[in-house]
Design an enzyme around this catalytic site. Structure first.
Site, PDB file in Angstrom:
ATOM      1  N   GLU A  62       0.863  -1.174   0.000  1.00  0.00           N
ATOM      2  CA  GLU A  62       0.000   0.000   0.000  1.00  0.00           C
ATOM      3  C   GLU A  62       0.901   1.226   0.000  1.00  0.00           C
ATOM      4  O   GLU A  62       1.577   1.509   0.995  1.00  0.00           O
ATOM      5  CB  GLU A  62      -0.900  -0.005   1.240  1.00  0.00           C
ATOM      6  CG  GLU A  62      -1.742   1.243   1.434  1.00  0.00           C
ATOM      7  CD  GLU A  62      -2.813   1.390   0.366  1.00  0.00           C
ATOM      8  OE1 GLU A  62      -3.398   0.374  -0.027  1.00  0.00           O
ATOM      9  OE2 GLU A  62      -3.058   2.519  -0.063  1.00  0.00           O
ATOM     10  N   LEU A  63       0.951   1.946  -1.140  1.00  0.00           N
ATOM     11  CA  LEU A  63       1.905   3.036  -1.295  1.00  0.00           C
ATOM     12  C   LEU A  63       1.340   4.400  -0.915  1.00  0.00           C
ATOM     13  O   LEU A  63       2.070   5.356  -0.786  1.00  0.00           O
ATOM     14  CB  LEU A  63       2.417   3.073  -2.735  1.00  0.00           C
ATOM     15  CG  LEU A  63       3.136   1.792  -3.187  1.00  0.00           C
ATOM     16  CD1 LEU A  63       3.586   1.932  -4.634  1.00  0.00           C
ATOM     17  CD2 LEU A  63       4.307   1.474  -2.283  1.00  0.00           C
ATOM     18  N   CYS A  97      -5.993   4.315  -0.733  1.00  0.00           N
ATOM     19  CA  CYS A  97      -4.957   5.168  -1.316  1.00  0.00           C
ATOM     20  C   CYS A  97      -5.512   6.078  -2.404  1.00  0.00           C
ATOM     21  O   CYS A  97      -5.064   7.213  -2.567  1.00  0.00           O
ATOM     22  CB  CYS A  97      -3.807   4.320  -1.850  1.00  0.00           C
ATOM     23  SG  CYS A  97      -4.268   3.191  -3.179  1.00  0.00           S
ATOM     24  N   GLU A 129      -1.017  12.963   3.368  1.00  0.00           N
ATOM     25  CA  GLU A 129      -2.126  12.022   3.273  1.00  0.00           C
ATOM     26  C   GLU A 129      -2.663  11.743   4.672  1.00  0.00           C
ATOM     27  O   GLU A 129      -1.949  11.205   5.527  1.00  0.00           O
ATOM     28  CB  GLU A 129      -1.673  10.710   2.633  1.00  0.00           C
ATOM     29  CG  GLU A 129      -2.806   9.706   2.511  1.00  0.00           C
ATOM     30  CD  GLU A 129      -2.348   8.339   2.033  1.00  0.00           C
ATOM     31  OE1 GLU A 129      -3.178   7.612   1.461  1.00  0.00           O
ATOM     32  OE2 GLU A 129      -1.176   8.004   2.246  1.00  0.00           O
TER      33      GLU A 129
END
Length: 232
Positions: A12-13, A46, A142
């Protein structure tokens, strides 16, 4: 030395996807759609929209409808009937999101939410915060939680330039198809760093090596505004 086995993994980037709502967008549709996607899985996706840039002409109306949509979400555990917003996945992320909300609340205007839920577990109310600077942590980082900033813009080129800020690279634009293409064409001097651009009603047009000839012909403006390698 070599490992005895090679493991398949998925990483999960993350991302900090912007959404740009143009002045001729369907305000109700954009607000409903962005609420559904921004708060999906409590914002822990994401590709979820994480910062919303909205044209001056519809800013107040959009905020009103986004708040109504956020307040219409039902918070609770996944085994409860009618639940549409669950908890944060772990305590570390729960604390991080609370910290980001507290900081943003002191810098901007909380339109709804901003609190943890009065129940056991890592639950945070769906939160919308307006009038933040682009340097705010909620905008620049984020958040990966159920909170979104709503930011004003007056010129499409300015919105696209601000959406380009930072190391992340996806975007969603809402408006009439012709106005979206025109906005991207005008921003040709500031290439959109995107792996994909989604156009209302949230149908992705992928700018990648798999880009089809049909899409590239119909979306010449999008391709012109992408700095990805050419299709092979």
């Amino acid at each position: 030395m070599r490992p005895e086995t090679l493991k398949r993994v998925t990483l999960e980037l993350g991302g900090n996807d912007p959404a740009i709502v143009l002045k001729d967008a369907d305000v109700d549709g954009a607000a409903q759609g962005l609420a559904a996607t921004a708060f999906l899985n409590a914002g822990q996706i994401c590709a979820a929209p994480k910062r919303l840039y909205v044209a001056d002409e519809i800013y107040d109306a959009f905020c009103e409808r986004l708040v109504a949509a956020a307040r219409g979400l039902k918070l609770g555990a996944g085994d409860e009937d009618g639940v549409t917003l669950g908890p944060i996945q772990n305590s570390m992320q729960f604390d991080k999101v609370r910290e980001i909300i507290e900081e943003a609340a002191s810098q901007g205007r909380v339109l709804t939410g901003g609190h943890t839920a009065n129940r056991p577990g890592f639950f945070i109310e769906p939160t919308v915060i307006a009038d933040l600077d682009d340097e705010s942590r909620l905008v620049a980082e984020e958040q990966f939680g159920p909170v979104v900033p709503v930011l004003r813009f007056s010129e499409e080129t300015d919105a696209i330039s601000r959406a380009n800020a930072g190391p992340y690279g996806s975007a969603l634009l809402s408006g009439r198809e012709t106005s979206i293409e025109l906005a991207l064409s005008r921003a040709g001097s500031k290439p959109e760093r995107c792996g994909s651009i989604s156009m209302s009603p949230f149908t992705p047009t992928y700018l990648s090596r798999a880009l089809s000839n049909r899409v590239s012909e119909r979306r010449a403006a999008l391709k012109a505004c992408s700095n990805l390698p050419a299709s092979r």
